[in-house]
Design an enzyme around this catalytic site. Structure first.
Site, PDB file in Angstrom:
ATOM      1  N   LEU A  77      -8.597   1.605  -1.063  1.00  0.00           N
ATOM      2  CA  LEU A  77      -9.684   1.786  -0.103  1.00  0.00           C
ATOM      3  C   LEU A  77      -9.430   1.090   1.233  1.00  0.00           C
ATOM      4  CD1 LEU A  77     -12.756   1.545  -2.489  1.00  0.00           C
ATOM      5  CD2 LEU A  77     -11.513   3.580  -1.712  1.00  0.00           C
ATOM      6  N   HIS A  79      -7.914   0.819   4.907  1.00  0.00           N
ATOM      7  CA  HIS A  79      -7.585   1.798   5.941  1.00  0.00           C
ATOM      8  C   HIS A  79      -6.122   1.694   6.372  1.00  0.00           C
ATOM      9  CE1 HIS A  79     -11.960   1.556   6.307  1.00  0.00           C
ATOM     10  NE2 HIS A  79     -11.872   2.812   6.698  1.00  0.00           N
ATOM     11  N   MET A 113      -6.780  -8.018   4.653  1.00  0.00           N
ATOM     12  CA  MET A 113      -6.061  -7.603   3.442  1.00  0.00           C
ATOM     13  C   MET A 113      -4.558  -7.553   3.691  1.00  0.00           C
ATOM     14  SD  MET A 113      -8.488  -7.702   1.417  1.00  0.00           S
ATOM     15  CE  MET A 113      -7.444  -7.428   0.027  1.00  0.00           C
ATOM     16  N   GLU A 114      -4.157  -7.201   4.890  1.00  0.00           N
ATOM     17  CA  GLU A 114      -2.732  -7.182   5.220  1.00  0.00           C
ATOM     18  C   GLU A 114      -2.152  -8.590   5.194  1.00  0.00           C
ATOM     19  OE1 GLU A 114      -4.362  -3.304   6.468  1.00  0.00           O
ATOM     20  OE2 GLU A 114      -5.085  -5.361   6.625  1.00  0.00           O
ATOM     21  N   ASP A 128      10.584 -14.524  -7.711  1.00  0.00           N
ATOM     22  CA  ASP A 128      11.696 -13.695  -8.177  1.00  0.00           C
ATOM     23  C   ASP A 128      13.041 -14.358  -7.908  1.00  0.00           C
ATOM     24  OD1 ASP A 128      12.935 -11.305  -9.222  1.00  0.00           O
ATOM     25  OD2 ASP A 128      13.427 -10.811  -7.141  1.00  0.00           O
TER      26      ASP A 128
END
Length: 157
Positions: A77, A79, A113-114, A128
């Site tokens: 959701l 954008h 969110m980025e 990792d």
């Protein structure tokens, strides 16, 4: 906002992407931080540049930048926006690796969110790269620390 009071739900309670078409384009920025706790031996090897898989900090930076640009592919959701700048800082400290990411845009919706995605994926890249040296390596405390721009203005933790 829908009748439910939740912006990501329509009046029938179904998930939807919020329509930001009418919002003004503004300059926006968000910064997130995180931490990867490592064993003292790993910290020493990070400082010496002696990790078998290579340059952990460079890989983490690149992973974070790439992740910020791909956030809408991971979060359904979110954008698709123009990500115009991404800085990922990675620093070896006594207890592990401190990370921060700042994402900038001129668009209709924010880049929180980025920034969070950039720090999350950069942290996973560290894990990792060192997991063979420290099975107990642990991602901790990913959080938004600041945002600016948009209707809600500036915010700092």
């Amino acid at each position: 906002m829908s009748g439910s009071g939740f912006t990501h739900l329509d009046d029938a309670g179904r998930a939807r992407m919020v329509d930001v078409t009418a919002k003004q384009v503004t300059v926006r920025s968000a910064t997130a931080e995180g931490f990867v706790a490592c064993a003292p031996e790993v910290v020493a090897r990070l400082r010496a540049g002696d990790v078998p898989k290579g340059d952990v900090l460079a890989v983490a930076r690149i992973a974070g930048i790439a992740a910020a640009k791909r956030t809408p592919e991971l979060l359904p959701l979110v954008h698709v926006i123009g990500v115009h700048g991404v800085e990922v800082d990675v620093e070896v400290v006594d207890a592990g690796v401190a990370l921060s990411a700042t994402v900038r845009s001129a668009d209709r919706t924010g880049v929180e969110m980025e920034a969070l995605t950039a720090v999350s994926v950069a942290s996973l890249a560290v894990v990792d790269m060192v997991k063979g040296l420290d099975r107990a390596v642990e991602v901790q405390a990913i959080r938004l620390v600041a945002k600016s721009g948009g209707r809600s203005g500036d915010w700092r933790r």
